[in-house]
Structures are given as structure tokens and as C-alpha cells.
Design an enzyme around this catalytic site. Structure first.
Site, PDB file in Angstrom:
ATOM      1  N   GLU A 283       0.783  -1.249   0.000  1.00  0.00           N
ATOM      2  CA  GLU A 283       0.000   0.000   0.000  1.00  0.00           C
ATOM      3  C   GLU A 283       0.807   1.289   0.000  1.00  0.00           C
ATOM      4  OE1 GLU A 283      -2.698  -0.275   3.334  1.00  0.00           O
ATOM      5  OE2 GLU A 283      -3.732  -2.000   2.517  1.00  0.00           O
TER       6      GLU A 283
ATOM      7  N   GLU B  87      -6.405 -10.749  -0.774  1.00  0.00           N
ATOM      8  CA  GLU B  87      -7.235 -10.450   0.411  1.00  0.00           C
ATOM      9  C   GLU B  87      -8.710 -10.375   0.026  1.00  0.00           C
ATOM     10  OE1 GLU B  87      -5.723  -7.077   2.635  1.00  0.00           O
ATOM     11  OE2 GLU B  87      -3.644  -7.572   2.154  1.00  0.00           O
TER      12      GLU B  87
HETATM   13  C1  GLA Z   1      -5.008  -4.235   4.441  1.00  0.00           C
HETATM   14  C2  GLA Z   1      -3.828  -5.055   4.913  1.00  0.00           C
HETATM   15  C3  GLA Z   1      -4.277  -6.308   5.607  1.00  0.00           C
HETATM   16  C4  GLA Z   1      -5.398  -6.043   6.581  1.00  0.00           C
HETATM   17  C5  GLA Z   1      -6.519  -5.343   5.868  1.00  0.00           C
HETATM   18  C6  GLA Z   1      -7.665  -5.068   6.790  1.00  0.00           C
HETATM   19  O1  GLA Z   1      -5.608  -4.723   3.329  1.00  0.00           O
HETATM   20  O2  GLA Z   1      -2.976  -5.432   3.872  1.00  0.00           O
HETATM   21  O3  GLA Z   1      -3.188  -6.835   6.294  1.00  0.00           O
HETATM   22  O4  GLA Z   1      -4.946  -5.252   7.640  1.00  0.00           O
HETATM   23  O5  GLA Z   1      -6.028  -4.122   5.383  1.00  0.00           O
HETATM   24  O6  GLA Z   1      -7.851  -6.060   7.699  1.00  0.00           O
END
Ligand code: GLA
Length: 339
Positions: free
Chosen positions: A138, A245
Site C-alpha cells: 500500500e 485479500e
Molecule cells: C489491508 C492489509 C491487511 C489487513 C486489511 C484489513 O488490506 O494489507 O493486512 O490489515 O487491510 O484487515
């Protein structure tokens, strides 16, 4: 559900064995409370929080690996692949890293030395267990024309902290696949910035092997055409792709209602159609996609039940709160030869 009935439910990861791995984010509680479900349906795991900087390295001379070790042991005992998450992030990172003992900012050199030492220790510890790391998480800004989000990393070390992190990770484990990971990855503006960052890194010879599309999506967005365009754009760099994710929230991002206590029939139906369409698309790109990891296993525990509305339940996954397959599970299975 009886054992007999459970026997008739195909294993999710086996159904996709011709396409990609199917993963789940886990934590020390879920590997116990949902251990059977996780062991049955997923062949790859990611630690939800337990390998993040703040979790493993709370003070300069202190490493705390107990929780991460539990997850690595569960993966070994159940023959699961393991992804590492995450080495460099602006969140969940201990303050000491950026400071001298008196609270003043550290020098660029000291920050990079500390980063190298952290990466060496963590990556080498799990060398036998972890086959891929989210090295940098990020760093791209969501809006505007600026490429990188403001952070202490950027303030102190300048943009080179990104290349350095990949280099350190590659030195620590030359066999590990190294990923750049981000959310809003299918938004055209951010997609193009992620593409630009990774392209620049590759042109400098930085060891980046893949792009992680976090895929925190909802019933309503992003559009399938945007997801497709993002996959094609990242794949055009010649890199491996993973969805890292995935979850499909029942709520639009700006829907802050707090009075919905169970999913409506309409929500469940929309989610079934959405999961079906998403997996249809992902299957089409299976030559580029190596793994699809859900950010959780079943709806009884999901980070979305607290975000963005604290205490509001959400039901973003393929298994319900009793760990039974939802309609969405069967629609996903429909995309495979087991249907
Ligand atoms: C981001 C992070 C994850 C997690 C999510 C929310 O996507 O990469 O590790 O913290 O936020 O849970």
C-alpha cells in the site's frame, strides 16, 4: 450439519486445482475455531496480522514470534502453503523504528539498516515455510496525481525504501516470490500508478515477481470490466498475479447503516451472482493468477464486521457463521469441472 452431509461438499481448493491455489487469512483463534474448515477447503494460508512489523518486532531488540509460529506450525502440520504478510507498510509498524531513543527522527541510513535487519530476521526464520512475501504493502496514493502516499518511510528514506525492501528480501531468501500488494487495485487511476511503480522497479532490475491485488470488493464495485483491465495491465508486465485479500462486502463503501443485523435475501442473491461472475473471470485468467486468497474463512469472523462501521456485522465470505457453504460457495464451485 452432519458428517454425512459434509462428505458431499467438495473441497474448494481441490475444485480449483487446475486453476490456482485457494487461500485464507488466518489467526491463532481461527485456526482453532475454524481449523477443520480451513484445513478442508484452503491449500494456502496468510497470517492476518501476526507477521506484521508491530506484531513481530515491538522493540529494537525484541522479536515476538509466538503467534506467527503457531500459524506456520498449523500450515506445516496440514500441508498448506504459506504466504508472508507483510514487510513494509505505513500501518501496524512500531514507532521505535523511525525514532532515536530521544524521539527525534532517525537518519535515512539507520532506517534502512533497521529495515535490512528486520527483513533478514523475519524472512530467514520462515524460509522453509513461506514461499511468497508481500514485501511492500500500500505505498501508492489513492487520489490525485502524486504517486506515493505520504509516510514516515518516504519522509525519512525517500522513495528508494521500496527498492531496498525488495533487495533485502531477495538477499534473505533468493527463492521467495516477492510481491507488491495494494487495495483499490482495480480503480483505473490507482491501477495505472501501481503499474508505473512496478514498471519502474523492474526497469531498475529490482527483484519484484508479482502483483498482489488485495481485492477488498463489494457487491457493487469494482466493475468486472475494471477488474479485467487491471488483471491485463499487471499481467502485461510479465509478472505473476495473486488475489491476496478477497472479500465481497454486502455494503457500498459509503453505506454506513448500522441497523442491518442479518443479510437480506437480496444481499445473498446479489453476492451469489457477484461471486459467480468474479470466479468466472478469474478462471479465464488462470494462466496469470497463481492464488486467490480470501481475507478470512467464514462469516463468523471477518475484519469487515468492524470496518468501516464499528460493530456492524458483514457477511463477505463463502461460508456462513456456522461454517456451512453459502449459495455463493456453490456458484463458485460451478466455475470448475466439479460442477
Ligand atoms: C489491508 C492489509 C491487511 C489487513 C486489511 C484489513 O488490506 O494489507 O493486512 O490489515 O487491510 O484487515
Amino acid at each position: 450439519m452432519s458428517r454425512m452431509e459434509d462428505g458431499n461438499i467438495p473441497k474448494l481448493y481441490e475444485a480449483f486445482s487446475d486453476s490456482f491455489d485457494i487461500g485464507a487469512a488466518v489467526n491463532p483463534r481461527t485456526i482453532i475455531q475454524a481449523g477443520d474448515l480451513i484445513a478442508k477447503h484452503f491449500n494456502s494460508l496468510t497470517a492476518e496480522n501476526e507477521m506484521k512489523f508491530v506484531s513481530v518486532h515491538p522493540a529494537e531488540d525484541t522479536y515476538t514470534f509466538e503467534a506467527a509460529d503457531k500459524i506456520a506450525a498449523f500450515a506445516r502440520e496440514n500441508n498448506k502453503k504459506l504466504r508472508g504478510h507483510t514487510l513494509v507498510w505505513h500501518n501496524q509498524t512500531s514507532d521505535w523504528l523511525f525514532q532515536e531513543a530521544d524521539g527525534s527522527p532517525v537518519s535515512r541510513e539507520k532506517l534502512l539498516d533497521r529495515l535490512k535487519s528486520h527483513i533478514d530476521t523475519v524472512v530467514k526464520r520462515y524460509k522453509e515455510d513461506i514461499y511468497a512475501w508481500d514485501v511492500v504493502n500500500e505505498v501508492i496514493s489513492d487520489e490525485g496525481s502524486g504517486l506515493l502516499r505520504p509516510s514516515k518511510w518516504l519522509d525519512i528514506a525517500g522513495p528508494e525504501f521500496i527498492a531496498k525492501a525488495f533487495e533485502f528480501a531477495h538477499e534473505a531468501d533468493p527463492k521467495a516470490q516477492l510481491f507488491y500488494n495494494d487495495y483499490n487495485e482495480s480503480n483505473p487511476l490507482k491501477r495505472d500508478k501501481i503499474y508505473q511503480l512496478v514498471k519502474n522497479l523492474l526497469e531498475q532490475g529490482v527483484p519484484v515477481h508479482g502483483v498482489g491485488l488485495q481485492a477488498h470488493w463489494s457487491l457493487y464495485s469494482p466493475g468486472l470490466d475494471e477488474i479485467r483491465a487491471a488483471i491485463e495491465k499487471y499481467a502485461s508486465l510479465g509478472l505473476r498475479l495473486q488475489l491476496t485479500e478477497l472479500d465481497i462486502s454486502m455494503f457500498r463503501h459509503d453505506d454506513l447503516r448500522s441497523d442491518v443485523v442479518s443479510p437480506t435475501d437480496e444481499m445473498l442473491e446479489l453476492q451469489e451472482r457477484r461471486y459467480e461472475a468474479v470466479f468466472h473471470l478469474l478462471s479465464e485468467y488462470r494462466n496469470h493468477i497463481d492464488a486467490v486468497t480470501f481475507w478470512g474463512a467464514a462469516d463468523d469472523y471477518t475484519w469487515l464486521s468492524d470496518f468501516p462501521v464499528r460493530g456492524r456485522k458483514n457477511w463477505p465470505l463463502l461460508f456462513n457463521e456456522s461454517h456451512e457453504p453459502k449459495g455463493s460457495f456453490w456458484r463458485v464451485i460451478k466455475q470448475t469441472s466439479l460442477s
